[in-house]
Design a protein around this motif. Structure first.
Motif, PDB file in Angstrom:
ATOM      1  N   LEU A 144       0.853  -1.181   0.000  1.00 52.22           N
ATOM      2  CA  LEU A 144       0.000   0.000   0.000  1.00 52.22           C
ATOM      3  C   LEU A 144       0.893   1.237   0.000  1.00 52.22           C
ATOM      4  O   LEU A 144       1.677   1.449   0.941  1.00 52.22           O
ATOM      5  CB  LEU A 144      -0.904  -0.001   1.238  1.00 52.22           C
ATOM      6  CG  LEU A 144      -1.891   1.159   1.396  1.00 52.22           C
ATOM      7  CD1 LEU A 144      -2.915   1.143   0.270  1.00 52.22           C
ATOM      8  CD2 LEU A 144      -2.579   1.078   2.758  1.00 52.22           C
ATOM      9  N   LEU A 154      -0.258   7.908   4.303  1.00 53.58           N
ATOM     10  CA  LEU A 154      -1.451   7.076   4.430  1.00 53.58           C
ATOM     11  C   LEU A 154      -2.290   7.533   5.617  1.00 53.58           C
ATOM     12  O   LEU A 154      -1.768   7.783   6.706  1.00 53.58           O
ATOM     13  CB  LEU A 154      -1.051   5.612   4.613  1.00 53.58           C
ATOM     14  CG  LEU A 154      -0.351   4.964   3.416  1.00 53.58           C
ATOM     15  CD1 LEU A 154       0.269   3.631   3.815  1.00 53.58           C
ATOM     16  CD2 LEU A 154      -1.338   4.765   2.264  1.00 53.58           C
ATOM     17  N   SER A 155      -3.584   7.599   5.421  1.00 54.79           N
ATOM     18  CA  SER A 155      -4.504   7.968   6.503  1.00 54.79           C
ATOM     19  C   SER A 155      -4.849   6.739   7.328  1.00 54.79           C
ATOM     20  O   SER A 155      -4.664   5.592   6.893  1.00 54.79           O
ATOM     21  CB  SER A 155      -5.783   8.568   5.927  1.00 54.79           C
ATOM     22  OG  SER A 155      -6.523   7.565   5.228  1.00 54.79           O
ATOM     23  N   ARG A 199      -0.720   8.101  -1.724  1.00 52.81           N
ATOM     24  CA  ARG A 199      -0.987   8.761  -2.996  1.00 52.81           C
ATOM     25  C   ARG A 199      -0.349  10.140  -3.079  1.00 52.81           C
ATOM     26  O   ARG A 199      -0.167  10.675  -4.166  1.00 52.81           O
ATOM     27  CB  ARG A 199      -2.500   8.879  -3.214  1.00 52.81           C
ATOM     28  CG  ARG A 199      -3.190   7.538  -3.479  1.00 52.81           C
ATOM     29  CD  ARG A 199      -4.685   7.678  -3.497  1.00 52.81           C
ATOM     30  NE  ARG A 199      -5.216   7.980  -2.174  1.00 52.81           N
ATOM     31  CZ  ARG A 199      -6.510   8.071  -1.880  1.00 52.81           C
ATOM     32  NH1 ARG A 199      -7.404   7.911  -2.848  1.00 52.81           N
ATOM     33  NH2 ARG A 199      -6.924   8.332  -0.665  1.00 52.81           N
ATOM     34  N   GLU A 241      -7.252   4.548   5.406  1.00 53.81           N
ATOM     35  CA  GLU A 241      -6.622   3.705   4.395  1.00 53.81           C
ATOM     36  C   GLU A 241      -5.915   2.515   5.040  1.00 53.81           C
ATOM     37  O   GLU A 241      -5.997   1.384   4.546  1.00 53.81           O
ATOM     38  CB  GLU A 241      -5.628   4.528   3.578  1.00 53.81           C
ATOM     39  CG  GLU A 241      -6.270   5.549   2.665  1.00 53.81           C
ATOM     40  CD  GLU A 241      -5.260   6.471   2.010  1.00 53.81           C
ATOM     41  OE1 GLU A 241      -5.325   6.645   0.771  1.00 53.81           O
ATOM     42  OE2 GLU A 241      -4.394   7.017   2.729  1.00 53.81           O
ATOM     43  N   ALA A 301      -7.080  -1.523   4.492  1.00 52.06           N
ATOM     44  CA  ALA A 301      -6.143  -2.519   3.968  1.00 52.06           C
ATOM     45  C   ALA A 301      -5.933  -3.656   4.957  1.00 52.06           C
ATOM     46  O   ALA A 301      -5.922  -4.844   4.574  1.00 52.06           O
ATOM     47  CB  ALA A 301      -4.810  -1.854   3.638  1.00 52.06           C
TER      48      ALA A 301
END
Length: 420
Positions: free
Chosen positions: A6, A14-15, A9, A18, A22
């Protein structure tokens, strides 16, 4: 657990949403009764592992029993305050303390011939493989090893199997791996995937851990302005996930300074660095950037001891940071060093081998203590009057005609004057 990679973006990282999505998807379809989490301790506060562990606790604790054992290695156990800062709302009472001297079981041995081959003859001894007994408990359906991939002085790039064989390992493997890295040479190891120590870890996993249900959760992070940003999360047992994380870390955590540093100032956060055992990241993560004859000033307001362990602290005070050849000779001659090779390796790592001056700027260690182990000393208050970390920017700072390179946290990277 399903394997995945992962990537963030954008530069925000990454939040939590997110990460949760995952991790939840990767756990789907697993009938889990008992899970063991192996996150790092507070000395890896910027790993992002706290966020990962908290999410896993929320996903799993209502459906199965979850145990948490920080991968301490030789470090002291986390305090309740440190635990709450990093892992709340996981109850502090869930913490299992790993004892690297007493809680391990020998599961095999890496042959001397293999060690000799991968080390190019620098080491010709077998390496005993020891891990905490909990990893061998057949009651666990899943063991999740959580940690950060970042340049490292012993293994090249931290994490993956290092979390098991050092973080949850015993004295034999810790001593042997650290000395192997020190003999082979820091500059040949740091920031690289394929190293002699990593080869020993890979061998040990392939031959002795195949029945253990471990999955690695690997982060790559930076901390601009002090706020941790997770650029990637890589989950899986296969080495390909680790190699992806290595490539991303080499992009995010290796800094080329343009020209050798004649003066560098490194800040050690007092909440994170309380010993030279940890604080000497300031030395070995910068040594490839330092100019011969340069000066490294280490602003260390929280450093109050040398070792994380009283016995190791005593050895550091006895022998000091005297350089590679001196320590290797003493380790051959002195039984106390020979029996604590990780300490001997640390003494090598923490020396400049006479190339540049190392000045510790402390409040809690005296001038005599610091000079007694081979460093120069300036009081912290005097050093901050000259080099106030609140006014310095990461990287180059022009102070009149005296350029200074500032590093706000040496744990987050590797600095070099040349390409790896």
């Amino acid at each position: 657990m399903q394997s995945f990679s992962l990537y963030a973006r954008d530069s925000a990282g990454l939040s939590d949403a997110e990460l949760r999505a995952a991790l939840a998807q990767s756990l789907e379809g697993r009938d889990l009764r008992r899970v063991l989490l192996l996150p790092p301790d507070h000395t890896r506060l910027h790993s992002g592992a706290g966020r990962i562990a908290r999410i896993l606790w929320e996903l799993l604790s209502s459906r199965c029993e979850v145990d948490v054992m920080p991968a301490l290695g030789t470090h002291v156990a986390m305090t309740e305050a440190e635990w709450r800062e990093m892992y709340a709302p996981i109850p502090y009472e869930k913490m299992i303390v790993h004892n690297w001297r007493a809680d391990v079981e020998r599961i095999g041995e890496v042959p001397a011939a293999f060690v000799r081959e991968v080390s190019e003859g620098w080491m010709d001894e077998p390496v005993a493989v020891e891990v905490n007994r909990r990893l061998l408990d057949p009651g666990y359906d899943l063991i999740l090893s959580i940690g950060q991939v970042v340049p490292h002085e012993v293994v090249g790039m931290a994490n993956q199997t290092k979390n098991l064989f050092v973080g949850c390992g015993g004295a034999a493997m810790i001593n042997a791996s650290h000395m192997l890295g020190a003999r082979y040479g820091l500059e040949r190891i740091m920031g690289r995937d394929r190293t002699p120590v990593r080869a020993v870890f890979d061998y040990a996993e392939a031959h002795f851990l195949q029945g253990v249900p471990v999955v690695y959760l690997l982060t790559v992070t930076t901390a601009p302005g002090g706020d941790v940003c997770i650029h990637g999360l890589f989950a899986g047992r296969e080495r390909a996930r680790f190699e992806e994380a290595v490539r991303l870390s080499q992009e995010k955590n290796v800094f080329y300074v343009g020209r050798p540093l004649t003066r560098a100032v490194v800040w050690l956060d007092p909440d994170e660095f309380k010993s030279t055992w940890l604080g000497n990241k300031a030395v070995y993560r910068t040594r490839m950037a330092m100019a011969d004859g340069g000066e490294l000033l280490i602003l260390a307001p929280g450093v109050e001891r040398f070792g994380e362990d009283p016995a190791i602290d005593a050895l550091i005070r006895r022998y000091g940071y005297r350089g590679r050849e001196t320590i290797l000779a003493q380790a051959r001659e002195r039984s106390d060093l020979r029996e604590n090779l990780s300490a001997a390796a640390h003494l090598i790592h923490g020396s400049s081998d006479g190339r540049f001056r190392i000045t510790y700027c402390t409040r809690r260690l005296s001038a005599d203590e610091v000079r007694g182990v081979g460093y120069d000393w300036i009081s912290f208050d005097e050093a901050v009057r000259r080099f106030d970390p609140a006014r310095l920017q990461p990287g180059w700072n022009d102070l009149s005609d005296d350029p200074v390179y500032f590093i706000p946290n040496p744990a987050l990277g590797l600095w070099s004057a040349r390409k790896l």
